[in-house]
Design an enzyme around this catalytic site. Structure first.
Site, mmCIF file in Angstrom:
data_model
loop_
_atom_site.group_PDB
_atom_site.id
_atom_site.type_symbol
_atom_site.label_atom_id
_atom_site.label_comp_id
_atom_site.label_asym_id
_atom_site.label_seq_id
_atom_site.Cartn_x
_atom_site.Cartn_y
_atom_site.Cartn_z
ATOM 1 N N ASP A 13 48.429 -5.198 7.990
ATOM 2 C CA ASP A 13 47.042 -5.638 7.859
ATOM 3 C C ASP A 13 46.427 -4.843 6.704
ATOM 4 O O ASP A 13 46.969 -3.804 6.288
ATOM 5 C CB ASP A 13 46.319 -5.358 9.189
ATOM 6 C CG ASP A 13 44.813 -5.452 9.081
ATOM 7 O OD1 ASP A 13 44.321 -6.494 8.587
ATOM 8 O OD2 ASP A 13 44.130 -4.487 9.472
ATOM 9 N N ASP A 15 42.373 -4.385 5.906
ATOM 10 C CA ASP A 15 41.153 -3.674 6.317
ATOM 11 C C ASP A 15 41.407 -2.762 7.512
ATOM 12 O O ASP A 15 41.835 -3.217 8.570
ATOM 13 C CB ASP A 15 40.070 -4.698 6.710
ATOM 14 C CG ASP A 15 38.968 -4.790 5.676
ATOM 15 O OD1 ASP A 15 39.139 -4.258 4.578
ATOM 16 O OD2 ASP A 15 37.925 -5.403 5.975
#
Length: 254
Positions: A13, A15
């Site tokens: 991922d 963020d």
């Protein structure tokens, strides 16, 4: 130096996992990813559009797309492998404009009645494979972003909004995913981050490690974190991501 294991993929991922929310990657994390790529295959999967992911990875599109083996933006609805586009999906073709307008009109009406610390602009952001809904407005400053995030922790603005949309549109076949600090994504059922895994099914991987921070139910990393095709790792920050990977792939404890 150990040879590169091309049967193992580390999928990250963006963020909260490789960068602070909507911030640019730090040099030490960037160096770590370069070292990791010498050991295993490395990919990114983010809910944001490609432009935002590129900005967070340093701002150079061609360099970002070639630096990682895979770059999946919008949960993999836009997919790149070794710098080349391999797939692109479109929510308009899937849903049609009538249903989309009905949903967007209702969401804008709901936000018009909200009382929150500030409101700015760009409350609905239309992407290739999803709609991003932002009660405070995506044009807010970083300070306003942080302010809303703290307010939302107490008042659960996004959570209540999503619950209302579920009740209002039970038959549209939509999923909702709260991620980052200020917004949530809306997309057809099955178009969460697991979508990117379809691009990896015939790539010869024996192990896919997924690293994400929003792994709780309702978070935008939850479904892929729990998916039996991946080994999920919950992280709390980019530094925590680095430490977990080092322990796994660089034998620091030996």
């Amino acid at each position: 130096m150990a040879s590169r294991d091309t049967t193992t993929l580390c999928l990250f991922d963006v963020d909260g996992t490789l960068t602070a929310s909507r911030k640019e990657i730090l040099p030490e994390i960037e160096r770590f990813l370069e070292q990791l790529k010498e050991r295993v295959v490395v990919g990114l999967v983010g809910g944001s559009d490609q432009k935002k992911i590129v900005e967070q990875m340093g701002g150079h599109e061609e360099e970002t797309l070639n630096k990682f083996d895979y770059v999946f933006s919008e949960n993999g609805l836009v997919a790149y492998k070794h710098g080349k586009l391999i797939a692109k999906e479109d929510i308009i073709k899937y849903m049609g404009d009538d249903k989309l307008q009905m949903f967007i009109n209702y969401a804008l009406g709901y936000m018009s009645k909200l009382r929150i610390p500030v409101k700015r602009g760009t409350f609905i952001e239309f992407r290739n494979g999803m709609i991003n809904v932002c009660p405070v407005g995506r044009s807010c400053s970083q300070a306003e972003r942080d302010q809303f995030a703290e307010y939302d922790k107490v008042h659960h603005i996004r959570e209540a909004f999503v619950e209302d949309l579920r009740k209002q549109f039970p038959d549209l076949g939509l999923s909702y995913s709260i991620g980052g600090q200020i917004s949530f994504d809306v997309f057809p059922d099955g178009w969460d981050k697991r979508y990117c895994l379809r691009h990896l099914e015939n790539e010869g991987f024996k192990t896919i490690h997924f690293f994400g921070d929003k792994t709780m139910p309702g978070g935008n990393d939850h479904e892929i974190y729990e998916d039996p095709r991946t080994i999920g790792h919950k992280v709390t920050s980019p530094e925590d991501t680095r430490k977990q990977c080092h322990a796994m792939f660089f034998n620091l404890n030996k």
